[in-house]
Design a protein around this motif. Structure first.
Motif, mmCIF file in Angstrom:
data_model
loop_
_atom_site.group_PDB
_atom_site.id
_atom_site.type_symbol
_atom_site.label_atom_id
_atom_site.label_comp_id
_atom_site.label_asym_id
_atom_site.label_seq_id
_atom_site.Cartn_x
_atom_site.Cartn_y
_atom_site.Cartn_z
ATOM 1 N N THR A 174 0.643 -1.259 -0.108
ATOM 2 C CA THR A 174 0.061 -0.099 0.192
ATOM 3 C C THR A 174 0.944 1.358 0.020
ATOM 4 O OG1 THR A 174 -1.762 -1.196 1.062
ATOM 5 C CG2 THR A 174 -1.746 1.232 1.239
ATOM 6 N N SER A 175 1.799 1.035 0.773
ATOM 7 C CA SER A 175 2.920 2.530 0.793
ATOM 8 C C SER A 175 3.512 2.549 -0.780
ATOM 9 C CB SER A 175 3.901 2.040 1.739
ATOM 10 O OG SER A 175 3.503 2.127 3.027
ATOM 11 N N THR A 176 3.834 1.298 -1.184
ATOM 12 C CA THR A 176 4.136 1.456 -2.811
ATOM 13 C C THR A 176 3.364 2.309 -3.509
ATOM 14 O OG1 THR A 176 5.518 -0.585 -2.287
ATOM 15 C CG2 THR A 176 5.067 0.108 -4.565
ATOM 16 N N VAL A 177 2.082 1.778 -3.441
ATOM 17 C CA VAL A 177 0.940 2.315 -4.294
ATOM 18 C C VAL A 177 0.790 3.936 -3.981
ATOM 19 C CG1 VAL A 177 -1.350 2.291 -4.637
ATOM 20 C CG2 VAL A 177 -0.153 0.228 -4.516
ATOM 21 N N ARG A 178 1.035 4.338 -2.759
ATOM 22 C CA ARG A 178 0.876 5.647 -2.392
ATOM 23 C C ARG A 178 1.848 6.439 -2.927
ATOM 24 N NH1 ARG A 178 -2.060 8.353 1.772
ATOM 25 N NH2 ARG A 178 -4.080 6.715 2.705
ATOM 26 N N CYS A 208 5.488 -5.364 -5.226
ATOM 27 C CA CYS A 208 5.863 -5.202 -3.916
ATOM 28 C C CYS A 208 5.284 -6.490 -3.068
ATOM 29 C CB CYS A 208 5.292 -3.974 -3.204
ATOM 30 S SG CYS A 208 5.916 -3.775 -1.234
ATOM 31 N N LEU A 209 3.969 -6.697 -3.278
ATOM 32 C CA LEU A 209 3.301 -7.643 -2.567
ATOM 33 C C LEU A 209 3.918 -9.087 -2.769
ATOM 34 C CD1 LEU A 209 0.332 -8.197 -0.770
ATOM 35 C CD2 LEU A 209 -0.355 -9.157 -3.059
ATOM 36 N N TRP A 210 4.453 -9.211 -3.947
ATOM 37 C CA TRP A 210 4.903 -10.768 -4.408
ATOM 38 C C TRP A 210 6.009 -11.095 -3.382
ATOM 39 C CZ3 TRP A 210 7.154 -11.430 -10.122
ATOM 40 C CH2 TRP A 210 7.142 -12.887 -10.254
ATOM 41 N N GLY A 211 6.410 -10.470 -2.739
ATOM 42 C CA GLY A 211 7.972 -10.830 -1.853
ATOM 43 C C GLY A 211 7.416 -11.490 -0.837
ATOM 44 N N PRO A 212 8.469 -12.684 -0.211
ATOM 45 C CA PRO A 212 7.980 -13.845 0.681
ATOM 46 C C PRO A 212 7.760 -13.136 2.170
ATOM 47 C CG PRO A 212 10.181 -13.781 -0.165
ATOM 48 C CD PRO A 212 9.669 -12.873 -1.074
ATOM 49 N N ALA A 213 8.386 -11.921 2.338
ATOM 50 C CA ALA A 213 8.370 -11.215 3.616
ATOM 51 C C ALA A 213 6.763 -10.483 3.831
ATOM 52 C CB ALA A 213 9.265 -10.134 4.001
ATOM 53 N N HIS A 214 6.165 -10.419 2.423
ATOM 54 C CA HIS A 214 4.739 -9.728 2.475
ATOM 55 C C HIS A 214 3.676 -10.548 1.974
ATOM 56 C CE1 HIS A 214 2.081 -6.703 2.289
ATOM 57 N NE2 HIS A 214 2.677 -5.769 1.421
ATOM 58 N N GLY A 215 3.187 -10.444 0.884
ATOM 59 C CA GLY A 215 2.157 -11.289 0.285
ATOM 60 C C GLY A 215 2.445 -12.603 -0.287
ATOM 61 N N GLY A 216 3.812 -12.639 -0.405
ATOM 62 C CA GLY A 216 4.360 -14.142 -0.936
ATOM 63 C C GLY A 216 4.308 -15.095 0.182
ATOM 64 N N ALA A 217 4.224 -14.489 1.470
ATOM 65 C CA ALA A 217 4.366 -15.576 2.586
ATOM 66 C C ALA A 217 3.180 -16.732 2.791
ATOM 67 C CB ALA A 217 4.285 -14.866 3.960
ATOM 68 N N PRO A 231 -3.187 -24.381 -7.048
ATOM 69 C CA PRO A 231 -1.709 -24.597 -6.753
ATOM 70 C C PRO A 231 -1.060 -23.359 -5.980
ATOM 71 C CG PRO A 231 -2.047 -23.520 -9.151
ATOM 72 C CD PRO A 231 -3.409 -23.625 -8.488
ATOM 73 N N THR A 232 0.081 -23.691 -5.203
ATOM 74 C CA THR A 232 0.626 -22.414 -4.412
ATOM 75 C C THR A 232 0.909 -21.208 -5.050
ATOM 76 O OG1 THR A 232 2.971 -23.492 -4.687
ATOM 77 C CG2 THR A 232 1.628 -24.238 -2.813
ATOM 78 N N SER A 233 1.180 -21.367 -6.398
ATOM 79 C CA SER A 233 1.709 -20.188 -7.228
ATOM 80 C C SER A 233 0.325 -19.161 -7.329
ATOM 81 C CB SER A 233 2.085 -20.812 -8.664
ATOM 82 O OG SER A 233 0.979 -21.380 -9.344
ATOM 83 N N MET A 234 -0.777 -19.596 -7.142
ATOM 84 C CA MET A 234 -2.036 -18.943 -7.197
ATOM 85 C C MET A 234 -2.257 -18.250 -5.806
ATOM 86 S SD MET A 234 -3.217 -17.973 -10.134
ATOM 87 C CE MET A 234 -4.752 -17.473 -9.808
ATOM 88 N N PHE A 235 -1.563 -18.484 -4.880
ATOM 89 C CA PHE A 235 -1.915 -18.116 -3.626
ATOM 90 C C PHE A 235 -1.933 -16.295 -3.476
ATOM 91 C CE2 PHE A 235 -0.897 -22.064 -0.871
ATOM 92 C CZ PHE A 235 -1.875 -22.790 -1.704
ATOM 93 N N THR A 236 -0.601 -15.927 -3.839
ATOM 94 C CA THR A 236 -0.451 -14.388 -4.027
ATOM 95 C C THR A 236 -1.257 -13.438 -5.028
ATOM 96 O OG1 THR A 236 1.972 -15.037 -3.129
ATOM 97 C CG2 THR A 236 1.581 -12.932 -3.795
ATOM 98 N N PRO A 237 -1.378 -14.133 -6.166
ATOM 99 C CA PRO A 237 -2.298 -13.627 -7.050
ATOM 100 C C PRO A 237 -3.842 -13.215 -6.349
ATOM 101 C CG PRO A 237 -1.242 -15.178 -8.081
ATOM 102 C CD PRO A 237 -0.908 -15.157 -6.760
ATOM 103 N N ILE A 238 -4.179 -14.241 -5.488
ATOM 104 C CA ILE A 238 -5.482 -14.235 -4.906
ATOM 105 C C ILE A 238 -5.287 -13.130 -3.832
ATOM 106 C CG2 ILE A 238 -7.036 -15.281 -3.137
ATOM 107 C CD1 ILE A 238 -6.570 -17.681 -5.088
ATOM 108 N N PHE A 239 -4.235 -13.119 -2.974
ATOM 109 C CA PHE A 239 -3.895 -11.897 -2.251
ATOM 110 C C PHE A 239 -4.062 -10.586 -2.906
ATOM 111 C CE2 PHE A 239 -1.108 -10.967 1.858
ATOM 112 C CZ PHE A 239 -1.728 -9.772 2.022
#
Ligand code: SDX
Length: 431
Positions: free
Chosen positions: A238-242, A261-270, A379-387
């Motif tokens: 969200t800070s990236t978008v702003r 930004c969300l893609w990262g494993p520390a964030h939405g990629g978790a 599949p796990t690859s779709m988890f972050t796209p859903i986020f």
């Protein structure tokens, strides 16, 4: 901003300064340092922004100590239990729960924006079939700037509204087509007679060879997952978008930045990383080994789906997600899901361990979500796209709030410079 007559006194380089203190409707007071550099010639220093408010907002509030999350004042567990995603979208966008007629109009508007420009399909064909769906989403959402020119003028409130609706409406189609492209199956078009979550499930799992009936258990669970991920104050994406929006970039480009930004494993990629971790642990007897690794400073391994910058208590979304995992797996007849057993045992053992207790590390939104999504067939690859699909309304709501703020200016942080001071160029023969 509720100004108060409170001030903070700062003494630096022998001079004393009075800084205004603003009091929020909830949460800690803030010290207003906007004039600090002009008055005192010093910067503040806060890498990772652990103690910095980047803006004021009325959309979402988190009480990290209590583990509470409010959207426009409504607790997330009430919204997850009593509302549905498009109503939560309306709440986040407009600030109030809708009257029935307004909700119906909003849902009709969103439904009628779910199709993509037909030529956008060609972007998908440019990717390798094994491209990560998040790579496709970053590309296709950014490319919306090249198709929807009539909603890129951010100075026009109507165009901002249309861009907001298009982004919320089209994200399920974009994500579902990324999944279909990955699987080699044909794209499925959205239908106007289905609700938001059912439309997404049908675009993901139906095939032309047979009729597809949406399972109401799965669509309710899907809708709840969307709601639980909708918005979360000034998190990294969200800070990236702003920040991207502060330069005046068009909304599609800014949301693409948020997805990246969300893609990262520390964030939405978790959520993807957490399920892969549960798979690696494999059985309850191996949990102690992984807990020790998570505690070992020399081991980069961390418990994915655990810990949070703001929550120092249970993430309230994780509590709802855990209940939903039990319900969905039970209703689907998946009794002894090994990953759910490992997750529950891991949570119990970690929470009993002094290391996690002292550091106030609890399960976050990503700890149980992947178990439900996998049980639904993703599949796990779709988890972050859903986020990303779910968080689009949060990004868009925060974007609208910022753009409409007359104080809005380009974000331009400063730095603590530790490099070389001025020195003269040395010709190569003299080096
Ligand atoms: C999301 O910001 C948001 O709101 C994000 C989000 C949203 O809705 O937008 O909630 C979504 O991103 C949830 C978080 C998903 N990420 C993970 O689950 C990845 C695992 N978690 C960690 O990487 C970590 O907890 C973070 C990134 C989430 C938070 O990191 P912080 O706030 O920078 O905390 P930190 O790294 O300074 O950790 C504090 C201490 C450290 O130990 P010390 O250096 O003090 O000795 O706790 C330790 C860390 O090593 N620690 C962990 C840990 N998380 C923190 N140790 C083991 N396992 C973990 N998961």
């Amino acid at each position: 901003m509720t100004d108060s007559n409170k001030t903070a006194t700062l003494t630096v380089h022998g001079e004393t300064y009075e800084l205004p203190v603003h009091s929020p409707t909830a949460g800690p007071d803030v010290i207003d340092i906007r004039k600090l550099y002009g008055d005192a010639g010093v910067f503040t220093y806060d890498p990772g922004f652990t103690s910095t408010a980047s803006c004021d907002s009325t959309i979402t509030y988190i009480d990290g100590e209590k583990g509470e999350l409010l959207h426009r004042g409504y607790p997330i567990d009430q919204l997850a239990g009593k509302s549905h995603f498009l109503e939560v979208c309306y709440l986040l966008l407009y600030g109030e729960l809708p009257q029935a007629k307004d909700l119906e109009q909003f849902e009709t508007t969103i439904t009628r924006h779910t199709m993509l420009h037909e030529q956008m399909q060609y972007f998908y064909r440019g990717f390798r079939r094994d491209a990560h769906p998040m790579a496709i989403m970053v590309g296709v959402v950014g490319a919306m700037s090249a198709f929807y020119h009539d909603s890129t003028d951010i100075s026009d409130p109507h165009q901002r509204e249309v861009a907001s609706h298009r982004l919320i409406a089209k994200m399920p189609t974009i994500a579902a087509w990324a999944f279909k492209y990955h699987t080699g199956q044909p794209f499925v078009y959205p239908r106007n007679d289905l609700d938001y979550a059912s439309n997404f499930l049908r675009m993901c799992f139906s095939v032309p060879a047979e009729e597809y009936e949406v399972n109401p258990i799965l669509s309710r669970a899907m809708d709840r997952i969307f709601t639980l991920h909708a918005d979360h104050e000034q998190n990294a994406s969200t800070s990236t978008v702003r920040l991207a929006s502060s330069s005046g970039a068009n909304p599609f480009a800014c949301i693409a930045a948020g997805i990246a930004c969300l893609w990262g494993p520390a964030h939405g990629g978790a959520n993807q990383a957490c399920l892969e971790m549960l798979e690696e642990i494999g059985s309850v007897d191996r949990i102690p080994e992984f807990i020790e690794r998570a505690k070992d400073k020399n081991d980069p391994f961390r418990l994915m789906g655990f810990g949070h910058r703001v929550y120092k208590n249970f993430d309230p979304r994780a509590k709802v997600m855990k209940q939903s995992a039990d319900e969905v797996l039970d209703l689907l007849g998946i009794e002894d899901n090994p990953k759910l057993q490992v997750a529950k045992a891991l949570e119990k053992q970690a929470l009993e361990d002094p290391y996690f207790a002292e550091k106030k590390l609890f399960p976050n939104v990503d700890f149980y979500s992947g178990i439900i999504l996998e049980a639904m067939g993703f599949p796990t690859s779709m988890f972050t796209p859903i986020f990303a699909l779910s968080r689009t309304v949060g990004w868009v709501s925060q974007w609208k709030e910022m753009i409409a703020d007359p104080q809005n200016k380009i974000g331009r942080p400063r730095q603590l410079y530790l490099g070389e001071t001025t020195r003269d160029y040395v010709d190569i023969e003299n080096r």
